[in-house]
Design a protein around this motif. Sequence first.
Motif, PDB file in Angstrom:
ATOM      1  N   ALA A   1       5.758   8.934  13.255  1.00  0.00           N
ATOM      2  CA  ALA A   1       6.370   9.356  11.989  1.00  0.00           C
ATOM      3  C   ALA A   1       7.749   8.729  11.828  1.00  0.00           C
ATOM      4  CB  ALA A   1       6.456  10.879  11.932  1.00  0.00           C
ATOM      5  N   ALA A   2       8.510   8.673  12.913  1.00  0.00           N
ATOM      6  CA  ALA A   2       9.847   8.062  12.857  1.00  0.00           C
ATOM      7  C   ALA A   2       9.754   6.571  12.557  1.00  0.00           C
ATOM      8  CB  ALA A   2      10.576   8.301  14.179  1.00  0.00           C
ATOM      9  N   LEU A   3       8.772   5.899  13.139  1.00  0.00           N
ATOM     10  CA  LEU A   3       8.571   4.471  12.868  1.00  0.00           C
ATOM     11  C   LEU A   3       8.273   4.251  11.391  1.00  0.00           C
ATOM     12  CD1 LEU A   3       7.978   1.498  13.745  1.00  0.00           C
ATOM     13  CD2 LEU A   3       5.613   2.226  14.117  1.00  0.00           C
ATOM     14  N   VAL A   4       7.394   5.060  10.826  1.00  0.00           N
ATOM     15  CA  VAL A   4       7.024   4.925   9.414  1.00  0.00           C
ATOM     16  C   VAL A   4       8.243   5.146   8.525  1.00  0.00           C
ATOM     17  CG1 VAL A   4       5.598   5.858   7.552  1.00  0.00           C
ATOM     18  CG2 VAL A   4       4.623   5.560   9.839  1.00  0.00           C
ATOM     19  N   ASN A   5       9.026   6.172   8.824  1.00  0.00           N
ATOM     20  CA  ASN A   5      10.238   6.440   8.044  1.00  0.00           C
ATOM     21  C   ASN A   5      11.212   5.279   8.123  1.00  0.00           C
ATOM     22  OD1 ASN A   5      10.316   8.853   6.529  1.00  0.00           O
ATOM     23  ND2 ASN A   5      10.432  10.072   8.400  1.00  0.00           N
ATOM     24  N   ALA A   6      11.383   4.740   9.314  1.00  0.00           N
ATOM     25  CA  ALA A   6      12.335   3.641   9.497  1.00  0.00           C
ATOM     26  C   ALA A   6      11.906   2.400   8.721  1.00  0.00           C
ATOM     27  CB  ALA A   6      12.477   3.328  10.981  1.00  0.00           C
TER      28      ALA A   6
ATOM     29  N   MET B   1       6.176  10.083   2.363  1.00  0.00           N
ATOM     30  CA  MET B   1       5.204  11.172   2.244  1.00  0.00           C
ATOM     31  C   MET B   1       4.214  11.136   3.407  1.00  0.00           C
ATOM     32  SD  MET B   1       4.323  11.120  -1.848  1.00  0.00           S
ATOM     33  CE  MET B   1       2.843  12.105  -1.583  1.00  0.00           C
ATOM     34  N   ALA B   2       3.765   9.928   3.757  1.00  0.00           N
ATOM     35  CA  ALA B   2       2.835   9.778   4.876  1.00  0.00           C
ATOM     36  C   ALA B   2       3.480  10.236   6.178  1.00  0.00           C
ATOM     37  CB  ALA B   2       2.387   8.323   4.984  1.00  0.00           C
ATOM     38  N   ALA B   3       4.748   9.899   6.375  1.00  0.00           N
ATOM     39  CA  ALA B   3       5.455  10.319   7.586  1.00  0.00           C
ATOM     40  C   ALA B   3       5.531  11.837   7.678  1.00  0.00           C
ATOM     41  CB  ALA B   3       6.856   9.708   7.613  1.00  0.00           C
ATOM     42  N   ARG B   4       5.756  12.504   6.534  1.00  0.00           N
ATOM     43  CA  ARG B   4       5.793  13.978   6.540  1.00  0.00           C
ATOM     44  C   ARG B   4       4.433  14.558   6.903  1.00  0.00           C
ATOM     45  NH1 ARG B   4       9.331  13.102   2.065  1.00  0.00           N
ATOM     46  NH2 ARG B   4       7.658  13.396   0.545  1.00  0.00           N
ATOM     47  N   SER B   5       3.361  13.932   6.413  1.00  0.00           N
ATOM     48  CA  SER B   5       2.019  14.406   6.756  1.00  0.00           C
ATOM     49  C   SER B   5       1.758  14.234   8.252  1.00  0.00           C
ATOM     50  CB  SER B   5       0.958  13.646   5.951  1.00  0.00           C
ATOM     51  OG  SER B   5       1.073  13.916   4.567  1.00  0.00           O
ATOM     52  N   ILE B   6       2.166  13.104   8.798  1.00  0.00           N
ATOM     53  CA  ILE B   6       1.990  12.857  10.234  1.00  0.00           C
ATOM     54  C   ILE B   6       2.764  13.892  11.053  1.00  0.00           C
ATOM     55  CG2 ILE B   6       2.549  11.224  12.096  1.00  0.00           C
ATOM     56  CD1 ILE B   6       2.003   8.970   9.998  1.00  0.00           C
ATOM     57  N   ASN B   7       4.000  14.171  10.654  1.00  0.00           N
ATOM     58  CA  ASN B   7       4.815  15.168  11.346  1.00  0.00           C
ATOM     59  C   ASN B   7       4.212  16.557  11.262  1.00  0.00           C
ATOM     60  OD1 ASN B   7       7.086  14.461  12.873  1.00  0.00           O
ATOM     61  ND2 ASN B   7       8.238  13.892  11.044  1.00  0.00           N
ATOM     62  N   SER B   8       3.663  16.870  10.103  1.00  0.00           N
ATOM     63  CA  SER B   8       3.147  18.210   9.837  1.00  0.00           C
ATOM     64  C   SER B   8       1.860  18.508  10.594  1.00  0.00           C
ATOM     65  CB  SER B   8       2.919  18.369   8.323  1.00  0.00           C
ATOM     66  OG  SER B   8       2.282  19.583   8.024  1.00  0.00           O
TER      67      SER B   8
ATOM     68  N   GLU C   1       2.743  -3.269  12.779  1.00  0.00           N
ATOM     69  CA  GLU C   1       3.642  -2.386  13.526  1.00  0.00           C
ATOM     70  C   GLU C   1       2.894  -1.193  14.100  1.00  0.00           C
ATOM     71  OE1 GLU C   1       4.211  -3.628  10.532  1.00  0.00           O
ATOM     72  OE2 GLU C   1       6.320  -4.169  10.234  1.00  0.00           O
ATOM     73  N   VAL C   2       1.975  -0.627  13.307  1.00  0.00           N
ATOM     74  CA  VAL C   2       1.210   0.527  13.782  1.00  0.00           C
ATOM     75  C   VAL C   2       0.317   0.141  14.953  1.00  0.00           C
ATOM     76  CG1 VAL C   2      -0.591   2.198  13.168  1.00  0.00           C
ATOM     77  CG2 VAL C   2       1.278   1.742  11.570  1.00  0.00           C
ATOM     78  N   LEU C   3      -0.349  -0.998  14.855  1.00  0.00           N
ATOM     79  CA  LEU C   3      -1.220  -1.431  15.956  1.00  0.00           C
ATOM     80  C   LEU C   3      -0.410  -1.702  17.223  1.00  0.00           C
ATOM     81  CD1 LEU C   3      -3.827  -3.785  14.241  1.00  0.00           C
ATOM     82  CD2 LEU C   3      -4.215  -1.509  15.179  1.00  0.00           C
ATOM     83  N   ARG C   4       0.741  -2.311  17.090  1.00  0.00           N
ATOM     84  CA  ARG C   4       1.577  -2.556  18.274  1.00  0.00           C
ATOM     85  C   ARG C   4       2.030  -1.238  18.881  1.00  0.00           C
ATOM     86  NH1 ARG C   4       3.600  -7.114  15.389  1.00  0.00           N
ATOM     87  NH2 ARG C   4       5.303  -5.869  14.520  1.00  0.00           N
ATOM     88  N   PHE C   5       2.383  -0.286  18.035  1.00  0.00           N
ATOM     89  CA  PHE C   5       2.799   1.032  18.507  1.00  0.00           C
ATOM     90  C   PHE C   5       1.680   1.704  19.296  1.00  0.00           C
ATOM     91  CE2 PHE C   5       3.011   5.633  17.923  1.00  0.00           C
ATOM     92  CZ  PHE C   5       4.298   5.914  18.357  1.00  0.00           C
ATOM     93  N   MET C   6       0.438   1.477  18.865  1.00  0.00           N
ATOM     94  CA  MET C   6      -0.725   2.048  19.544  1.00  0.00           C
ATOM     95  C   MET C   6      -1.101   1.277  20.811  1.00  0.00           C
ATOM     96  SD  MET C   6      -1.836   4.630  17.729  1.00  0.00           S
ATOM     97  CE  MET C   6      -0.138   5.029  17.351  1.00  0.00           C
ATOM     98  N   GLY C   7      -0.445   0.133  21.028  1.00  0.00           N
ATOM     99  CA  GLY C   7      -0.812  -0.708  22.159  1.00  0.00           C
ATOM    100  C   GLY C   7      -2.062  -1.514  21.910  1.00  0.00           C
ATOM    101  N   GLU C   8      -2.382  -1.730  20.624  1.00  0.00           N
ATOM    102  CA  GLU C   8      -3.583  -2.476  20.234  1.00  0.00           C
ATOM    103  C   GLU C   8      -3.160  -3.801  19.611  1.00  0.00           C
ATOM    104  OE1 GLU C   8      -6.731  -1.471  20.845  1.00  0.00           O
ATOM    105  OE2 GLU C   8      -5.910   0.293  21.837  1.00  0.00           O
ATOM    106  N   GLU C   9      -2.957  -4.792  20.434  1.00  0.00           N
ATOM    107  CA  GLU C   9      -2.506  -6.090  19.935  1.00  0.00           C
ATOM    108  C   GLU C   9      -3.630  -6.850  19.228  1.00  0.00           C
ATOM    109  OE1 GLU C   9       0.529  -6.973  19.831  1.00  0.00           O
ATOM    110  OE2 GLU C   9       1.369  -5.404  21.094  1.00  0.00           O
TER     111      GLU C   9
END
Length: 204
Positions: free
Chosen positions: A66-71, A86-93, A163-171
């Motif tokens: 969520a922090a990555l998405v916000n940034a 909005m997506a970041a808030r959903s992820i946090n929630s 960015e999301v895939l790298r965060f997941m460790g999925e290169e």
Amino acid sequence: MCVSDRINPTLLHIEQRRSIRTFIDKPVSDDHLMAILRAANQAPSAHNQQSWKFIVIRGERKKELAALVNAKAAGLPKAAAVLLRMAARSINSAPVVIVVANTGELISHGTELFQIEPSQAYDFFQTMEIQSSAAAIENLLLAATALGLATVWLGILFLLKDEVLRFMGEEQGEFMAVIPVGYAAKTGKAPKKIDFDMMVKWLD
């Protein structure tokens, strides 16, 4: 839906499914989580390759996403930034988030199998991977609805797909969706659909 459809649980769950963006503070049981993941994995897939991967994130890792998405939202145009926040808030929630990615295995095997122009083969099998994973995601959403869970398909995160895939460790592979899962803070209203008769064409 006609009256007879309403007594069929599958059709009823299709009608009841909503995109829910806010969730209460209640964990999703491992049994429920495994049930919706197994339902997703039962989807039809091109050549039965099941070229999808489901990455489940909870706890601190979810907060970091969520922090990555916000940034990343801060550097994008206003309309996209608003949707990403909005997506970041959903992820946090949500208590749990499922990230879906294509593995690229069908593309790899298919381009070797079909002796056609490489770029055409790539487009063909990439499309089939996307279709397969989309079917799996819909299975997941409907299974969640059947179990009393709420979900939302956050397609806007495609803007941050690498960015999301790298965060997941999925290169490797290709981003498909981020899906928060939990219990709805409030029930959403069904969106107005385009008139059904305008969406169907009959040829005899």
